[in-house]
Design an enzyme around this catalytic site. Structure first.
Site, PDB file in Angstrom:
ATOM      1  N   HIS A   1      14.391 -38.184  -6.902  1.00  0.00           N
ATOM      2  CA  HIS A   1      13.727 -38.411  -5.823  1.00  0.00           C
ATOM      3  C   HIS A   1      12.172 -37.912  -5.801  1.00  0.00           C
ATOM      4  O   HIS A   1      11.660 -37.899  -4.714  1.00  0.00           O
ATOM      5  CB  HIS A   1      14.467 -37.689  -4.632  1.00  0.00           C
ATOM      6  CG  HIS A   1      15.911 -38.392  -4.464  1.00  0.00           C
ATOM      7  ND1 HIS A   1      16.224 -39.718  -4.158  1.00  0.00           N
ATOM      8  CD2 HIS A   1      17.074 -37.809  -4.650  1.00  0.00           C
ATOM      9  CE1 HIS A   1      17.504 -39.850  -4.205  1.00  0.00           C
ATOM     10  NE2 HIS A   1      18.122 -38.618  -4.504  1.00  0.00           N
TER      11      HIS A   1
ATOM     12  N   TRP B   1      -2.800  -2.622  -1.753  1.00  0.00           N
ATOM     13  CA  TRP B   1      -2.413  -4.100  -1.828  1.00  0.00           C
ATOM     14  C   TRP B   1      -3.480  -5.005  -0.798  1.00  0.00           C
ATOM     15  O   TRP B   1      -2.931  -4.646   0.474  1.00  0.00           O
ATOM     16  CB  TRP B   1      -1.052  -4.449  -1.666  1.00  0.00           C
ATOM     17  CG  TRP B   1      -0.700  -5.910  -2.042  1.00  0.00           C
ATOM     18  CD1 TRP B   1      -0.388  -6.302  -3.116  1.00  0.00           C
ATOM     19  CD2 TRP B   1      -0.658  -7.048  -0.942  1.00  0.00           C
ATOM     20  NE1 TRP B   1      -0.202  -7.822  -3.013  1.00  0.00           N
ATOM     21  CE2 TRP B   1      -0.332  -8.122  -1.644  1.00  0.00           C
ATOM     22  CE3 TRP B   1      -0.612  -6.973   0.429  1.00  0.00           C
ATOM     23  CZ2 TRP B   1      -0.136  -9.299  -1.193  1.00  0.00           C
ATOM     24  CZ3 TRP B   1      -0.460  -8.171   1.078  1.00  0.00           C
ATOM     25  CH2 TRP B   1      -0.310  -9.415   0.341  1.00  0.00           C
TER      26      TRP B   1
ATOM     27  N   LYS C   1       5.714  -4.499  -4.532  1.00  0.00           N
ATOM     28  CA  LYS C   1       7.140  -4.480  -4.614  1.00  0.00           C
ATOM     29  C   LYS C   1       7.958  -4.443  -3.314  1.00  0.00           C
ATOM     30  O   LYS C   1       8.943  -4.870  -3.170  1.00  0.00           O
ATOM     31  CB  LYS C   1       7.831  -3.211  -5.388  1.00  0.00           C
ATOM     32  CG  LYS C   1       9.058  -3.016  -5.694  1.00  0.00           C
ATOM     33  CD  LYS C   1       9.841  -3.724  -6.707  1.00  0.00           C
ATOM     34  CE  LYS C   1      11.406  -3.538  -6.768  1.00  0.00           C
ATOM     35  NZ  LYS C   1      11.858  -4.890  -7.586  1.00  0.00           N
TER      36      LYS C   1
ATOM     37  N   ARG D   1       3.781  -0.417  -4.931  1.00  0.00           N
ATOM     38  CA  ARG D   1       3.412  -0.880  -3.548  1.00  0.00           C
ATOM     39  C   ARG D   1       2.146  -1.684  -3.483  1.00  0.00           C
ATOM     40  O   ARG D   1       2.165  -2.438  -2.216  1.00  0.00           O
ATOM     41  CB  ARG D   1       3.508   0.217  -2.410  1.00  0.00           C
ATOM     42  CG  ARG D   1       4.767   1.095  -2.401  1.00  0.00           C
ATOM     43  CD  ARG D   1       4.628   2.221  -1.390  1.00  0.00           C
ATOM     44  NE  ARG D   1       4.652   1.724  -0.111  1.00  0.00           N
ATOM     45  CZ  ARG D   1       5.609   1.315   0.841  1.00  0.00           C
ATOM     46  NH1 ARG D   1       6.879   1.669   0.169  1.00  0.00           N
ATOM     47  NH2 ARG D   1       5.533   1.016   2.115  1.00  0.00           N
TER      48      ARG D   1
ATOM     49  N   CYS E   1       0.987  -1.118  -0.096  1.00  0.00           N
ATOM     50  CA  CYS E   1       0.039  -0.044   0.202  1.00  0.00           C
ATOM     51  C   CYS E   1       1.127   1.107  -0.064  1.00  0.00           C
ATOM     52  O   CYS E   1       1.885   1.255   0.682  1.00  0.00           O
ATOM     53  CB  CYS E   1      -0.863   0.184   1.292  1.00  0.00           C
ATOM     54  SG  CYS E   1      -2.063  -1.128   1.094  1.00  0.00           S
TER      55      CYS E   1
ATOM     56  N   LYS F   1      11.182 -16.253 -10.922  1.00  0.00           N
ATOM     57  CA  LYS F   1      10.854 -15.086 -11.884  1.00  0.00           C
ATOM     58  C   LYS F   1       9.692 -15.518 -13.028  1.00  0.00           C
ATOM     59  O   LYS F   1       8.868 -14.852 -13.085  1.00  0.00           O
ATOM     60  CB  LYS F   1      12.125 -14.833 -12.899  1.00  0.00           C
ATOM     61  CG  LYS F   1      13.416 -14.094 -12.208  1.00  0.00           C
ATOM     62  CD  LYS F   1      12.961 -12.430 -11.835  1.00  0.00           C
ATOM     63  CE  LYS F   1      12.206 -12.358 -10.526  1.00  0.00           C
ATOM     64  NZ  LYS F   1      13.061 -12.357  -9.475  1.00  0.00           N
TER      65      LYS F   1
ATOM     66  N   GLU G   1       6.432 -15.442 -11.037  1.00  0.00           N
ATOM     67  CA  GLU G   1       6.008 -14.100 -10.645  1.00  0.00           C
ATOM     68  C   GLU G   1       5.246 -13.417 -11.928  1.00  0.00           C
ATOM     69  O   GLU G   1       4.080 -12.881 -11.889  1.00  0.00           O
ATOM     70  CB  GLU G   1       7.030 -13.160 -10.298  1.00  0.00           C
ATOM     71  CG  GLU G   1       7.434 -13.513  -8.874  1.00  0.00           C
ATOM     72  CD  GLU G   1       8.591 -12.511  -8.469  1.00  0.00           C
ATOM     73  OE1 GLU G   1       9.562 -12.313  -8.900  1.00  0.00           O
ATOM     74  OE2 GLU G   1       8.375 -11.949  -7.524  1.00  0.00           O
TER      75      GLU G   1
ATOM     76  N   GLU H   1      15.585 -18.994  -8.492  1.00  0.00           N
ATOM     77  CA  GLU H   1      15.330 -17.709  -8.874  1.00  0.00           C
ATOM     78  C   GLU H   1      14.652 -17.696 -10.325  1.00  0.00           C
ATOM     79  O   GLU H   1      13.670 -16.867 -10.513  1.00  0.00           O
ATOM     80  CB  GLU H   1      16.744 -16.793  -8.803  1.00  0.00           C
ATOM     81  CG  GLU H   1      16.587 -15.315  -9.378  1.00  0.00           C
ATOM     82  CD  GLU H   1      15.661 -14.568  -8.470  1.00  0.00           C
ATOM     83  OE1 GLU H   1      14.901 -15.126  -7.562  1.00  0.00           O
ATOM     84  OE2 GLU H   1      15.235 -13.291  -8.988  1.00  0.00           O
TER      85      GLU H   1
ATOM     86  N   ASN I   1      -1.466   2.049   5.890  1.00  0.00           N
ATOM     87  CA  ASN I   1      -0.635   0.933   5.453  1.00  0.00           C
ATOM     88  C   ASN I   1      -0.201   0.039   6.385  1.00  0.00           C
ATOM     89  O   ASN I   1       0.002   0.615   7.498  1.00  0.00           O
ATOM     90  CB  ASN I   1       0.555   1.415   4.759  1.00  0.00           C
ATOM     91  CG  ASN I   1       1.769   0.471   4.309  1.00  0.00           C
ATOM     92  OD1 ASN I   1       1.382  -0.500   3.921  1.00  0.00           O
ATOM     93  ND2 ASN I   1       2.913   0.786   4.390  1.00  0.00           N
ATOM     94  N   GLY I   2      -0.312  -1.290   6.560  1.00  0.00           N
ATOM     95  CA  GLY I   2      -0.080  -1.987   7.551  1.00  0.00           C
ATOM     96  C   GLY I   2      -1.184  -2.943   7.919  1.00  0.00           C
ATOM     97  O   GLY I   2      -2.199  -2.868   7.049  1.00  0.00           O
TER      98      GLY I   2
HETATM   99  C1  AGP Z   1      11.197 -10.636  -6.291  1.00  0.00           C
HETATM  100  O1  AGP Z   1      11.060 -10.690  -7.431  1.00  0.00           O
HETATM  101  C2  AGP Z   1       9.976 -10.600  -5.528  1.00  0.00           C
HETATM  102  N1  AGP Z   1       9.335  -9.506  -5.656  1.00  0.00           N
HETATM  103  C3  AGP Z   1      10.190 -10.867  -4.105  1.00  0.00           C
HETATM  104  O2  AGP Z   1      10.419 -12.444  -3.812  1.00  0.00           O
HETATM  105  C4  AGP Z   1      11.059  -9.985  -3.322  1.00  0.00           C
HETATM  106  O3  AGP Z   1      12.338 -10.393  -3.574  1.00  0.00           O
HETATM  107  C5  AGP Z   1      10.775 -10.368  -1.785  1.00  0.00           C
HETATM  108  O4  AGP Z   1       9.654  -9.960  -1.418  1.00  0.00           O
HETATM  109  C6  AGP Z   1      11.925  -9.497  -0.877  1.00  0.00           C
HETATM  110  O5  AGP Z   1      12.035  -8.168  -0.862  1.00  0.00           O
HETATM  111  P1  AGP Z   1      13.004  -7.136  -0.369  1.00  0.00           P
HETATM  112  O6  AGP Z   1      14.237  -7.503  -1.251  1.00  0.00           O
HETATM  113  O7  AGP Z   1      12.571  -5.897  -0.521  1.00  0.00           O
HETATM  114  O8  AGP Z   1      13.101  -7.362   1.006  1.00  0.00           O
END
Ligand code: AGP
Length: 634
Positions: free
Chosen positions: A532, A80, A629, A27, A2, A513, A516, A509, A106-107
């Protein structure tokens, strides 16, 4: 999670708030809203207007064009969802039972259920499903109390009412409040969720993050936890939790000017992938200058005496940052010989390992605001402080892209990854920056602890200096190639990513990606684990992407890939070109490099592969569904 943006001054605030929220949309972007107060003719009071809309900010912006609202004071929010579906009813601002008070938050207000029960006997029922809505109602009730007692300065009444209500709230939050009967007052508060005040010319701002202030002012003051501030067109009053007035000099914004400039790229994510050679070069110029012949040239924020004491390292992080930490842990253990553990910050909070002596705790977060990571670090600090033994002291280090973040403020020693602001929700260049920081730490520990020969340390440093040019070539080559093959995978439902050793975190990773941004189910595995269990999934519809870099586990990964091929899986390789790579149906060729530095390169094709599949599907690459983000909730 947010974004909050508020303004008080002498200009029409609606367009300013939309502009501020646009820079905070990373956000959260499932709904948005704003409220303004338009002064009445006598200027003493005003009228509250709100506009809200479901979906992205553009919908709110269009709504305001159709149905404008005026006022020189206003607050806005981009959401969010945590409590309640993303719809107009649950969008902020939330308004109290008198229709005069508006709040954006926010929160999470953790005790909102109890608080809402306490409102029922007063005949107040909630309209939304949010945790936030109790706040304006409680403020409304407090204001009634103050008015009954004959108080007359409405700005001060609003401030006092908010202070009173804050003492009832549990959880972590930042919020901004306006009241139509105090048209010259904006009250803001913070508890473990970021909020900054911006100082303009005859106007003041509040925002969840500094980039939102760009274009309005460069002067800002971050609120500390439990602080409350009253903003008026004439100045600000800042108070701590006990109500004592605080005086602090503001800071100047640095380096956020390039915010929101997509240049000629279709998406921020692609631009940020392309910026990686520059990220690497800047890092090398700063931390590993080529004119230095010293193996100790990595500039460290931790002192030699601390390094001498450290016997083990624990790293706390989430998501992509955790993957960078896993590459770091491999390097710190295997190259520098320091036992290192990586923890999901969210799990560490509730199941920390027993406290170990002489341990360095590293928090990794590109945003520096991830609630789980911050809470885990705070918890670790508290439990170490409670042991009265210097061997168990809290040695701390932060790795972040945001020097103005909570992480950077709360941790004494910070490595600035210096990647420049990252807008795409899927982290790319900051992942590279985080990994580079771990290479620096590895060089530092390896040389101080004399775990590697001078020659080995020089070799690693020299290999790192070649990375920017290698990245440049790789991106050019694989951008086109990924685009060419993306259409072959748009209907794919599952993808398996395999890697081993230092490239296992890269498999994780790559899978993250793809999930996401393209919403394709993907799983990363250590290649040896395939047999396994996951091998049961394989057939011609489940492609397998293998990261095979010559070195310790090269032959092993190739064999594991053959096992997948034997089950009809289409094979995608990230490997150097050669006779062995002929087994792959599609090859992202990488240069022959030392296995130690390979993750800095192998991740790039995976970023481009995910990007082009998502772009081909027409998805919103920079703002994927359900994500944000910055994750400031638990
Ligand atoms: C990364 O592509 C993601 N959006 C997410 O996993 C992110 O890395 C995670 O939320 C941690 O964020 P930060 O690095 O700001 O702590």
């Amino acid at each position: 999670m947010c974004g909050i943006f508020g303004v008080i001054g002498s200009r029409e605030v609606s367009p300013l708030i939309i502009d501020g929220l646009r820079k905070l949309e990373y956000r959260g972007y499932d709904s948005a809203g704003l409220a303004t107060i338009q002064k009445s003719n006598n200027k003493k009071f005003g009228e509250l207007f709100t506009r809200k809309s479901k979906g992205k900010l553009i919908n709110l912006s269009n709504l305001i064009k159709e149905k404008p609202i005026q006022g020189h004071l206003g607050i806005g929010h981009t959401r969010w969802a945590t409590h309640g579906k993303p719809n107009e009813k649950n969008a902020h601002p939330h308004v109290d039972f008198t229709g005069q008070i508006a709040v954006v938050q926010n929160g999470i207000i953790e005790n909102y259920r109890d608080l809402s029960k306490s409102l029922q006997p007063k005949g107040i029922t909630l309209i939304s499903e949010t945790d936030t809505e109790v706040v304006p109602h409680l403020i409304g009730l407090e204001i009634e109390n103050f008015l009954d007692k004959g108080h007359s300065d409405n700005g001060q009444i609003l401030l006092s009412a908010v202070q009173k209500v804050l003492s009832l709230l549990e959880g972590t939050y930042s919020l901004a409040v306006i009241w139509s009967k105090a048209p010259d007052a904006l009250v803001v508060a913070r508890r473990q969720a970021p909020l900054v005040i911006g100082f303009g010319e005859g106007e003041f701002f509040c925002a969840s993050d500094t980039p939102a202030l760009v274009g309005f002012t460069r002067t800002f003051l971050p609120l500390k936890d439990h602080e409350v501030a009253l903003l008026t067109p004439l100045g600000i009053e800042l108070y701590d939790a006990s109500g004592t007035r605080q005086h602090r000099a503001p800071s100047l914004l640095k380096g956020t000017e390039l915010f929101a400039d997509k240049r000629n790229f279709r998406h921020f994510m692609l631009k940020e992938i392309y910026e990686q050679p520059e990220t690497a070069q800047l890092w090398i110029d700063r931390y590993l200058p080529s004119d230095s012949s010293s193996v100790n040239s990595f500039i460290s924020p931790i002192t030699k005496s601390t390094i001498d004491k450290i016997e083990q390292i624990q790293i706390l992080a989430c998501g992509t940052s955790r993957h960078a930490a896993m590459v770091g842990a491999y390097l710190l253990e295997q190259f520098a010989g320091v036992p290192t553990n990586v923890h999901f910050a969210s799990e560490f909070r509730y199941s920390p390992p027993p406290v170990s002596p002489n341990t360095l705790t590293i928090g990794v977060s590109q945003s520096g605001e991830t609630a789980d990571t911050l809470a885990a670090i705070r918890m670790e600090k508290d439990r170490r402080d409670s042991i009265n033994d210097p061997n168990f002291s809290f040695h701390q280090l932060g790795i972040t892209n945001r020097l103005d973040s909570s992480l950077a403020r709360e941790i004494d020693n910070v490595i600035d990854i210096g990647s420049g602001i990252e807008i795409g929700v899927a982290a790319t260049k900051t992942f590279l920056g985080q990994m580079l920081s771990f290479y620096g730490l590895t060089l530092l520990f390896a040389s101080h602890k004399q775990k590697r020969s001078t020659q080995e340390i020089l070799n690693l440093s020299n290999d790192l200096r070649l990375i920017p040019k290698q990245l440049l070539d790789l991106i050019k080559k694989h951008d086109e190639f990924s685009k060419e093959i993306a259409h072959m995978f748009v209907d794919t439902k599952d993808v398996i990513f395999l890697g081993r050793g230092i490239n296992y975190p890269i498999a994780l990773e790559g899978a993250l990606k793809l999930k996401e941004i393209s919403y394709i189910h993907a799983q990363g595995y250590p290649a040896g684990e395939l047999k396994h269990g996951p091998i049961a999934l394989l057939d011609q519809n489940v492609p397998v992407l293998s990261i095979a870099v010559p070195g310790l586990v090269y032959e092993k990964v190739l064999s594991n890939s053959q096992e997948a091929k034997a089950r009809d899986a289409r094979l995608i390789g990230v490997a150097p070109s050669g006779p062995e790579s002929e087994m792959f149906d599609h090859l992202f060729a990488i240069p022959q490099v030392s296995e130690w530095v390979s993750p800095l390169l192998t991740v790039v094709p995976l970023q481009l592969f995910s990007y082009h599949i998502a772009a081909h599907k027409g998805f919103d690459v920079d703002q994927p569904r359900n994500l944000a983000k910055i994750v400031t909730v638990e």
